[in-house]
Design an enzyme around this catalytic site. Structure first.
Site, PDB file in Angstrom:
ATOM      1  N   CYS A 285       0.686  -9.505 -26.825  1.00 11.14           N
ATOM      2  CA  CYS A 285       0.234  -9.143 -25.754  1.00 11.14           C
ATOM      3  C   CYS A 285       1.193  -9.621 -24.440  1.00 11.14           C
ATOM      4  O   CYS A 285       0.988  -9.272 -23.251  1.00 11.14           O
ATOM      5  CB  CYS A 285      -1.251  -9.534 -25.257  1.00 11.14           C
ATOM      6  SG  CYS A 285      -1.414 -11.240 -25.173  1.00 11.14           S
TER       7      CYS A 285
ATOM      8  N   GLU B  33       1.006 -19.035 -28.330  1.00 10.78           N
ATOM      9  CA  GLU B  33       2.242 -19.096 -27.117  1.00 10.78           C
ATOM     10  C   GLU B  33       2.558 -20.356 -26.917  1.00 10.78           C
ATOM     11  O   GLU B  33       3.597 -20.602 -26.248  1.00 10.78           O
ATOM     12  CB  GLU B  33       1.485 -18.336 -25.965  1.00 10.78           C
ATOM     13  CG  GLU B  33       0.236 -18.909 -25.327  1.00 10.78           C
ATOM     14  CD  GLU B  33      -0.260 -18.242 -24.143  1.00 10.78           C
ATOM     15  OE1 GLU B  33       0.394 -17.436 -23.780  1.00 10.78           O
ATOM     16  OE2 GLU B  33      -1.590 -18.542 -24.133  1.00 10.78           O
TER      17      GLU B  33
ATOM     18  N   HIS C 119       0.764  -1.340   0.088  1.00 11.75           N
ATOM     19  CA  HIS C 119       0.130  -0.115   0.076  1.00 11.75           C
ATOM     20  C   HIS C 119       0.964   1.105  -0.071  1.00 11.75           C
ATOM     21  O   HIS C 119       0.254   2.198  -0.552  1.00 11.75           O
ATOM     22  CB  HIS C 119      -0.927  -0.081   1.335  1.00 11.75           C
ATOM     23  CG  HIS C 119      -1.817  -1.223   1.114  1.00 11.75           C
ATOM     24  ND1 HIS C 119      -3.031  -1.043   0.071  1.00 11.75           N
ATOM     25  CD2 HIS C 119      -2.084  -2.265   1.815  1.00 11.75           C
ATOM     26  CE1 HIS C 119      -3.522  -2.236   0.287  1.00 11.75           C
ATOM     27  NE2 HIS C 119      -3.230  -2.952   1.370  1.00 11.75           N
TER      28      HIS C 119
ATOM     29  N   ASP D 279       5.265 -16.792 -22.638  1.00  8.67           N
ATOM     30  CA  ASP D 279       5.187 -18.149 -22.888  1.00  8.67           C
ATOM     31  C   ASP D 279       5.864 -18.643 -24.099  1.00  8.67           C
ATOM     32  O   ASP D 279       6.554 -19.541 -24.073  1.00  8.67           O
ATOM     33  CB  ASP D 279       3.715 -18.880 -22.813  1.00  8.67           C
ATOM     34  CG  ASP D 279       3.138 -18.812 -21.398  1.00  8.67           C
ATOM     35  OD1 ASP D 279       3.867 -19.447 -20.564  1.00  8.67           O
ATOM     36  OD2 ASP D 279       2.058 -18.444 -21.206  1.00  8.67           O
TER      37      ASP D 279
HETATM   38  C1  PEP Z   1       1.882 -14.313 -22.350  1.00 10.10           C
HETATM   39  O1  PEP Z   1       2.390 -15.539 -22.135  1.00 10.10           O
HETATM   40  O2  PEP Z   1       2.717 -13.888 -23.089  1.00 10.10           O
HETATM   41  C2  PEP Z   1       0.840 -13.747 -21.918  1.00 10.10           C
HETATM   42  C3  PEP Z   1       0.472 -12.754 -22.293  1.00 10.10           C
HETATM   43  O3  PEP Z   1       0.141 -14.551 -21.340  1.00 10.10           O
HETATM   44  P1  PEP Z   1       0.447 -14.725 -19.599  1.00 10.10           P
HETATM   45  O4  PEP Z   1       1.700 -13.888 -19.245  1.00 10.10           O
HETATM   46  O5  PEP Z   1      -0.830 -14.410 -18.817  1.00 10.10           O
HETATM   47  O6  PEP Z   1       0.949 -16.321 -19.575  1.00 10.10           O
HETATM   48 MG    MG Z   2       0.542 -17.050 -21.583  1.00 13.08          MG
END
Ligand code: PEP
Ligand code: MG
Length: 587
Positions: free
Chosen positions: A513, A442, A198, A466
């Site tokens: 992502c 991934e 916090h 991943d």
């Molecule tokens: C990833 O694997 O890049 C991803 C965005 O998923 P996570 O990090 O939630 O496994």
């Molecule tokens: Mg992932």
């Protein structure tokens, strides 16, 4: 010792809130309340329980007052921290166990409350989950307050802080941080703490530097010592020499002007110098984080990791609970889109509730995770799919499946989605009939079959976190081999190209992502390879946008072409790093 002799010394901690501060130290030590233990005369039993109830009421009023102050000074988001505290005061398990302990032992009620709360605090603190450990801190904070009220002690606070000072504390709980006068605190440093503590949240919202996890600094500094807090690199320099002061003065000037340029650029659209517009989206995990989409001017949510709903509860959330959570994000982000990813439990995200659903595994990252779990637990999966479909009636929603390894798995997931649509039609409930369905790429086998998968869905989102771990066989959470986790490995770069090309051949967009998308050093490579959209932790958006506005897409394409001819990760990294540095004068 070093501090007493006024020698310069440096301590490394965890950088928690950006900025550089220089000033004198204010040492703040939180002390635990001493709880007397005695036997209560049975004739005074009811009076004792009333005393407990009264302390709970007073504590509630104090917390609400702090909450109002925080809402006024820092905003609603920070004030929401105290909702968790108010909930502790309503926790039936905690309260009824205290009364039961009192009835069984006959000891004064503060002793019983202290005993029961301590057990809960220890249980939470032992769980290997940062969020739950933070709940131990909430419980500790509220317990101290209740005990102080019962014992008639005044509650400790940082309100004695006068003159602009750097607060160096062993720990800062939420009520403490609420009483910090923001005009008097130059920086916050704590011996303990984590990224989500916090004190850090408050420091960030006060826009002052913070460093946590500095060990025993409180015992090594004295009130009034001079210090520099570097919230960029997590370094504290006590009794800095003239040279150190000069060096930090220079760094501060450079960083301030760079930060200023980032903030200014963030109000501008993400368009390259040669006029190509780039879509920058936000990754979120909790529903409350949806407000950051607008704060950081993201173009929507590119990845909503829904696991959090499951991780924060001891049981699987119902269709209705999930629907409410998804709709709240959609409402906060509208009219921009939200990409909701179905459950990705397993790996490093272990469900603590019904453990019989998840077996113990030697290799959890390669185990019963994400879509594999969902396809074997169809009722749980369908509950989530229906909740997402129902939410899709209220805004622009896209659905995405994680950890798809190939065509058959994707087909099975889509069949279940279609069944859910039929069920909702039968129930007469609305959903978006045009809902787009995406596949996370991934796993290397998915990447190699991207041409097939692209025929089955509407978009790809590459999970580089991943994908890299599986491609180079590097456990993404193993520190011992962290240096081998190289996003610029030629194998990874070629694989990324293949995925983008196959997506585009099938005329579907390709997003990234994973963390790579939020690192300005890698962004030109991704864009040059043809990635259409980048989704990242919202605070990273200003730096990425600044870079996008400082580069041309034509140069990025050349960078990617050159990278594809190179043999080693180091060479490609150096190429990307140079590209970045020549576009962005980091200082
Ligand atoms: C990833 O694997 O890049 C991803 C965005 O998923 P996570 O990090 O939630 O496994
Ligand atoms: Mg992932």
């Amino acid at each position: 010792m070093e501090a007493r002799s006024h020698q310069e010394f440096v301590v490394q901690g965890i950088a928690a809130s950006k900025g550089i501060a220089y000033g004198q130290v204010f040492v703040y030590l939180q002390s635990n309340v001493e709880v007397p233990s005695y036997v209560v005369d049975p004739s005074r039993k009811e009076e004792e329980i009333r005393r407990f109830e009264k302390a709970l009421v007073v504590t509630r009023q104090q917390i609400q007052k702090i909450q109002e102050e925080v809402a006024r000074n820092l905003g609603q988001n920070e004030a929401a921290i105290f909702d968790a505290h108010l909930l502790v005061l309503e926790d039936q398990a905690l309260l009824s166990e205290t009364i039961r302990a009192f009835e069984d032992s006959g000891k004064n009620v503060e002793t019983c409350f202290h005993f029961v709360a301590k057990r809960y605090i220890e249980a939470f603190a032992a769980i290997d989950d940062e969020y739950l450990r933070e709940r131990a801190a909430d419980l500790r904070d509220v317990t101290q307050r209740v005990l102080q009220n019962m014992l008639g002690q005044s509650t400790s606070s940082l309100s004695q802080l006068v003159d602009k000072r750097i607060v160096v504390a062993n720990d800062i709980n939420p009520s403490d941080s609420a009483s910090i006068d923001r005009s008097q605190a130059l920086a916050i440093v704590t011996d303990t703490g984590s990224k989500t503590s916090h004190a850090v949240i408050v420091a960030r919202s006060m826009k002052i530097p913070a460093v946590v996890g500095v060990g025993d600094l409180t015992s090594r500094v004295q009130e009034g010592d001079w210090a520099i807090v570097d919230g960029y690199d997590g370094v504290i320099t006590i009794n800095p020499t003239e040279q150190t002061l000069f060096r930090y003065g220079q760094i501060r000037i450079q960083k301030n002007s760079f930060e200023q340029r980032l903030i200014e650029a963030n109000t501008q659209p993400a368009i390259t110098l040669d006029g190509v517009s780039v879509s920058l989206m936000a990754n979120i995990e909790k529903t409350e984080e949806a407000v950051m989409v607008k704060d950081y001017r993201a173009e929507g949510v590119g990845l909503f990791r829904t696991e959090y709903l499951y991780l924060s509860s001891a049981r699987m959330p119902s269709e209705q609970e999930q629907f409410i959570a998804y709709k709240s994000v959609i409402d906060a982000v509208a009219p921009q889109p939200v990409v909701i990813r179905t459950l990705d439990l397993g790996g490093d995200k272990q469900f603590t509730g019904k453990n019989d659903l998840f077996p113990e595994e030697d290799n959890p990252f390669m185990g019963f995770r994400a879509i594999r779990f969902c396809l074997e637990n169809v009722p749980i999966f369908k509950e989530q799919l229906r909740a997402i479909l129902l939410a899709s009636a209220f805004g622009k929603v896209r659905l995405m499946f994680p950890m798809i390894s190939g065509s058959e798995e994707l087909a099975r997931a889509i069949v279940l989605l279609e069944e859910c649509k039929e069920e909702l039609k039968t129930r007469g409930q609305a959903f978006d009939r045009e809902l787009e369905v995406g596949t996370m790429i991934e796993i290397p086998s998915a990447a190699m079959t991207a041409d097939i998968l692209a025929q089955q869905c509407d978009f790809f989102s590459i999970g580089t976190n991943d994908l890299i771990q599986y491609m180079i066989a590097i456990d993404r959470v193993n520190n011992r081999i962290a240096h081998l986790y190289e996003p610029t490995h030629p194998g990874v770069v070629r694989m990324l190209k293949r995925i983008v090309d196959e997506g585009h051949r099938a005329k579907i967009p390709v997003a990234v992502c994973g963390e790579m998308a939020g690192d300005p050093v890698f962004v030109p490579l991704l864009l040059g390879l043809g990635v259409d959209e980048l989704s990242m932790t919202p605070p990273l958006i200003p730096a990425v946008k600044y870079l996008v506005r400082s580069m041309s897409m034509a140069d990025a394409v050349k960078l990617a072409e050159k990278a594809l001819t190179m043999n080693s990760a180091k060479e490609i990294f150096a190429l990307c790093d140079e590209f970045y540095r020549t576009r962005v004068n980091v200082g």
